[in-house]
Design an enzyme around this catalytic site. Structure first.
Site, PDB file in Angstrom:
ATOM      1  N   SER A 145      14.510  23.597  30.906  1.00 16.35           N
ATOM      2  CA  SER A 145      15.194  23.795  29.631  1.00 16.35           C
ATOM      3  C   SER A 145      16.039  22.562  29.363  1.00 16.35           C
ATOM      4  CB  SER A 145      16.100  25.030  29.712  1.00 16.35           C
ATOM      5  OG  SER A 145      17.004  25.096  28.627  1.00 16.35           O
ATOM      6  N   TYR A 158      22.594  30.040  34.028  1.00 20.21           N
ATOM      7  CA  TYR A 158      21.274  29.680  33.491  1.00 20.21           C
ATOM      8  C   TYR A 158      21.068  28.171  33.581  1.00 20.21           C
ATOM      9  CZ  TYR A 158      17.460  29.182  30.103  1.00 20.21           C
ATOM     10  OH  TYR A 158      16.269  28.866  29.486  1.00 20.21           O
TER      11      TYR A 158
END
Length: 254
Positions: A145, A158
């Site tokens: 990501s 995350y």
């Protein structure tokens, strides 16, 4: 160089919807046999049906990527179904944070790290030996990501998990480079998926902010991530390994 594939086999985790589904469909459209995997059996079978309806060849195997025995069985099942494994897209991932770092819970930490990091590690742990045993080139793409390339306020766990995915990717790439196994990561920004809709459906202004954070002025499409994954698996990317490809509408260029 060409992105043409023929007679090969791809495995996609987290393929019940979103980026995983779009990538499984893209592989199938290129003529690959595709193993679709997810914990969501109904969604996974739905992806298989979409592929078959379009004339492709796909099989669903349910797998919780945090469980060693299930991941081992997934790779074995792929080989049992199609005889080999040429490409893997390790896409299964979650995000459940809603606050700053000190507001997080141990349960959140364990859940996010379990799927996003342990899951990718376990998948490569069993995919790589299979590719090595075949004696032919292989390619793996892991979903990281843009949160793995920098900070992600209110998503610290995350972000840490996606930094870890990039670390696993780079290390595996170097370890197996001379064995003709390439390992790369794709780093999406905000993409129009169920995950995005869950995050922003309660507040449309957040959706507007998400679009504005990308210089191109919109969020990304799942098909655009699928295209990046297929490129990284193709011979056109034959000299690319250990790379984290940002597909982010220019977000990381700011």
């Amino acid at each position: 160089m060409s992105m043409t594939f023929s007679g090969q086999v791809a495995l996609v985790t987290g393929a019940a919807n979103g980026i995983g589904r779009a990538t499984a469909q893209a592989f199938a459209a290129e003529g690959l046999k595709v193993v679709v995997s997810d914990v969501d059996a109904a969604g996974g079978e739905g992806t298989v049906q979409l592929i078959r309806d379009a004339g492709g060849d796909a099989t669903f195997i349910r797998c919780n990527v945090t469980v060693d025995a299930e991941v081992k069985a997934l790779v074995e099942g792929t080989v049992a179904a199609y005889g080999r494994l040429d490409y893997a897209f390790n896409n299964a991932g979650i995000e459940i944070e809603k606050g700053k770092l000190a507001e997080g819970s141990e349960a959140e930490f364990d859940a996010i790290m379990g799927v996003n990091v342990k899951g990718v590690w376990l998948c490569m742990k069993y995919q790589i030996p299979q590719m090595l045993a075949q004696g032919s080139a292989g390619a793996i793409v892991n979903t990281a990501s843009v949160a793995g390339l920098g900070a992600a306020p209110k998503m610290s766990i995350y972000a840490a998990s996606k930094h870890a995915v990039i670390g696993l990717t780079k290390s595996a790439a170097v370890e197996y480079a001379k064995k003709k196994i390439r390992v790369n990561a794709v780093c999406p920004a905000v993409i129009d998926t169920d995950m995005f809709r869950r995050a922003y459906e309660a507040d449309p202004k957040k959706g507007e902010f998400a679009a504005a954070m990308h210089p191109v002025g919109r969020i990304g499409k799942v098909e655009e991530i699928a295209g990046a994954v297929l490129y990284l698996c193709s011979d056109a990317a034959g000299f690319t390994t250990g790379h984290s490809l940002a597909v982010d509408g220019g977000a990381t260029a700011i």
